[in-house]
Design an enzyme around this catalytic site. Sequence first.
Site, PDB file in Angstrom:
ATOM      1  N   ASN A 146       0.806  -1.232   0.000  1.00  0.00           N
ATOM      2  CA  ASN A 146       0.000   0.000   0.000  1.00  0.00           C
ATOM      3  C   ASN A 146       0.841   1.285   0.000  1.00  0.00           C
ATOM      4  OD1 ASN A 146       0.817  -0.592   2.620  1.00  0.00           O
ATOM      5  ND2 ASN A 146      -1.025   0.256   3.542  1.00  0.00           N
ATOM      6  N   GLU A 242       3.946  -4.545  12.471  1.00  0.00           N
ATOM      7  CA  GLU A 242       2.965  -3.482  12.177  1.00  0.00           C
ATOM      8  C   GLU A 242       1.867  -4.141  11.358  1.00  0.00           C
ATOM      9  OE1 GLU A 242       2.992  -0.549  13.349  1.00  0.00           O
ATOM     10  OE2 GLU A 242       5.061   0.004  13.791  1.00  0.00           O
ATOM     11  N   CYS A 276      -3.001   1.445   6.435  1.00  0.00           N
ATOM     12  CA  CYS A 276      -3.192   0.667   7.671  1.00  0.00           C
ATOM     13  C   CYS A 276      -3.929   1.498   8.703  1.00  0.00           C
ATOM     14  CB  CYS A 276      -1.842   0.189   8.192  1.00  0.00           C
ATOM     15  SG  CYS A 276      -0.619   1.484   8.295  1.00  0.00           S
TER      16      CYS A 276
HETATM   17  P1  NAD Z   1       0.139  -9.462   3.558  1.00  0.00           P
HETATM   18  O1  NAD Z   1       0.276  -9.911   4.969  1.00  0.00           O
HETATM   19  O2  NAD Z   1      -0.685 -10.252   2.643  1.00  0.00           O
HETATM   20  O3  NAD Z   1       1.589  -9.370   2.873  1.00  0.00           O
HETATM   21  C1  NAD Z   1       2.633  -8.615   3.455  1.00  0.00           C
HETATM   22  C2  NAD Z   1       3.970  -9.240   3.090  1.00  0.00           C
HETATM   23  O4  NAD Z   1       4.107 -10.523   3.705  1.00  0.00           O
HETATM   24  C3  NAD Z   1       4.185  -9.460   1.605  1.00  0.00           C
HETATM   25  O5  NAD Z   1       5.503  -9.066   1.286  1.00  0.00           O
HETATM   26  C4  NAD Z   1       4.014 -10.955   1.443  1.00  0.00           C
HETATM   27  O6  NAD Z   1       4.732 -11.497   0.368  1.00  0.00           O
HETATM   28  C5  NAD Z   1       4.594 -11.454   2.749  1.00  0.00           C
HETATM   29  N1  NAD Z   1       4.152 -12.798   3.145  1.00  0.00           N
HETATM   30  C6  NAD Z   1       3.069 -13.500   2.718  1.00  0.00           C
HETATM   31  N2  NAD Z   1       3.024 -14.708   3.345  1.00  0.00           N
HETATM   32  C7  NAD Z   1       4.069 -14.742   4.193  1.00  0.00           C
HETATM   33  C8  NAD Z   1       4.529 -15.692   5.150  1.00  0.00           C
HETATM   34  N3  NAD Z   1       3.914 -16.839   5.359  1.00  0.00           N
HETATM   35  N4  NAD Z   1       5.632 -15.386   5.871  1.00  0.00           N
HETATM   36  C9  NAD Z   1       6.270 -14.217   5.702  1.00  0.00           C
HETATM   37  N5  NAD Z   1       5.883 -13.273   4.809  1.00  0.00           N
HETATM   38  C10 NAD Z   1       4.788 -13.530   4.062  1.00  0.00           C
HETATM   39  O7  NAD Z   1      -0.355  -7.942   3.662  1.00  0.00           O
HETATM   40  P2  NAD Z   1      -0.686  -6.937   2.437  1.00  0.00           P
HETATM   41  O8  NAD Z   1      -1.951  -7.400   1.807  1.00  0.00           O
HETATM   42  O9  NAD Z   1       0.508  -6.707   1.608  1.00  0.00           O
HETATM   43  O10 NAD Z   1      -0.940  -5.575   3.229  1.00  0.00           O
HETATM   44  C11 NAD Z   1      -2.172  -5.214   3.720  1.00  0.00           C
HETATM   45  C12 NAD Z   1      -2.244  -5.382   5.228  1.00  0.00           C
HETATM   46  O11 NAD Z   1      -1.119  -4.761   5.840  1.00  0.00           O
HETATM   47  C13 NAD Z   1      -3.445  -4.705   5.838  1.00  0.00           C
HETATM   48  O12 NAD Z   1      -4.002  -5.518   6.841  1.00  0.00           O
HETATM   49  C14 NAD Z   1      -2.884  -3.448   6.451  1.00  0.00           C
HETATM   50  O13 NAD Z   1      -3.646  -2.920   7.511  1.00  0.00           O
HETATM   51  C15 NAD Z   1      -1.547  -3.915   6.898  1.00  0.00           C
HETATM   52  N6  NAD Z   1      -0.613  -2.782   7.016  1.00  0.00           N
HETATM   53  C16 NAD Z   1      -0.195  -2.390   8.247  1.00  0.00           C
HETATM   54  C17 NAD Z   1       0.628  -1.299   8.388  1.00  0.00           C
HETATM   55  C18 NAD Z   1       1.085  -0.838   9.731  1.00  0.00           C
HETATM   56  O14 NAD Z   1       1.977   0.005   9.798  1.00  0.00           O
HETATM   57  N7  NAD Z   1       0.542  -1.345  10.820  1.00  0.00           N
HETATM   58  C19 NAD Z   1       1.057  -0.612   7.243  1.00  0.00           C
HETATM   59  C20 NAD Z   1       0.622  -1.029   5.991  1.00  0.00           C
HETATM   60  C21 NAD Z   1      -0.211  -2.132   5.898  1.00  0.00           C
END
Ligand code: NAD
Length: 468
Positions: A146, A242, A276
């Site tokens: 995002n 996060e 997020c």
């Molecule tokens: P996601 O968890 O699907 O993916 C995030 C990352 O994790 C990607 O790089 C993905 O390839 C990797 N990943 C996937 N499976 C994994 C595993 N088993 N082990 C380790 N890594 C793995 O999240 P997304 O769809 O990219 O992002 C959206 C989510 O992120 C929303 O819930 C949003 O609220 C959250 N978010 C939080 C913050 C914050 O600062 N708290 C910031 C941005 C987004």
Amino acid sequence: MTSSTLLAAVTVAADRGRPIPDAATRETVGHAPVHTVDDLERAVAAARSAQPAWAALGHDARARTLNAIADDIEENAEELAVLLSREQGKPLDGPNARFEVGAAAAWTRSAANTPLDPQVVLDDGSARSELHYVPLGTVGAIGPWNWPVMIAVWQIAPSLRMGNTVVVKPSEYTPLSVLALAEIYQRHLPQGTLTALSGGGEVGAAIAEHPGFDKIMFTGSTETGRRIVAGSAGNLARLTLELGGNDAGIVLPGTDVKSVAEQLFWGVFINTGQTCASLKRLYVHESLYEEVVATLAEAAKTTPLGPGLEPGNVLGPLQNQKQFDIVARLVEDARTRGARIAAGGGPAEELGPLFYRPTVVADISEGAPLVDEEQFGPVIPVIRYSSVADAIRRANAVEQGLGASVWSADVEEALGVAERLQAGTVWINQHGTLNPEVPFGGVKASGYGLEFGAEGLKAVAAPKVVTR
Ligand code: NAD
């Protein structure tokens, strides 16, 4: 399309890479390398071998390097913003791609320049104890799609400043902009200090389990966060998580709706709702309910939505089909339950397949998935309440605790409500505004650990007590 040297530096031949679509037009932007677990092994070995010399340079030299990187990001800002806009979908204008690249430079500079001196914790005449912060070793960074460039900087820059080396894995949806950012960083860093790997969840899972990492910085969904906790049990890597949010805002009776309207709108719709810590549930006192619904609906209908490279647009498409489907499902469900669609309510097909109209949903309450789940898109449920105590209870009744906000003409009253909200950050008359000096992090299922400022530096360092 203008030719881009950064893009040319990170894209690979079509037969060796994965096509990455432009989120707005669906044309191919470039081909991302497909890195594997073998590439991870090489990156970890290089990072570990580069780490002692990088740590030995000391804070001043590392800060100079990071400041030079921030200058370089600024010199390449427009090119990086265009690539980010195409790949992620966010427009160049508004609080979007140019803003994100500006933040990438600002957070790099802040990580360089924030002081973190040893703290004297005891000095009673017979003993003196100091708390120092020393490098951890090698940090694994895993990011979302995002705010891919800014969030990669949040993970990389403090880690480097504190003398660690880094392997970063961007989301498979937005690898090119992060590879381009890493390319700028690498111009200034010794070989192996920072490696960016473009792979999917399997590379992320391998990072979580890898004994070569001393710390994992993860930003993404709560579900993946839980997998990382389990995956890192063997190596006991420290974690900063996060995770997802379902931020509530509470509009108190007596709020001057006109004066907060713009902050309220962007609190919801920044990055087309794919943020997020954006407003995801808005509780409005019954005395102001219709005024707030009408104000948000008017802004939703009139704010320019369209392809990111077209000047003037400030809202863009959803980044990917999966997220588009989540948003469409939640709005459809709300409609079926009898909620009132005050603005939007469906795709903007004429603009492209992933565009969804900014949507305001009224006459809705808990029990509807649009309220209970994180929508992560351009739609806000507006929920009526009559007692402030009840609104606070309902705001707290979700598993997440990232951000929250209170909207009021009476700041003292708002502060009283803020005290009772379960969130890592509570904003008053704003939502989601961040500053590189101000710590940021979640509670409950939104994760743990702080980023930014001195607290963020401590989180990527090992505390070490020296007593004499
Ligand atoms: P996601 O968890 O699907 O993916 C995030 C990352 O994790 C990607 O790089 C993905 O390839 C990797 N990943 C996937 N499976 C994994 C595993 N088993 N082990 C380790 N890594 C793995 O999240 P997304 O769809 O990219 O992002 C959206 C989510 O992120 C929303 O819930 C949003 O609220 C959250 N978010 C939080 C913050 C914050 O600062 N708290 C910031 C941005 C987004």
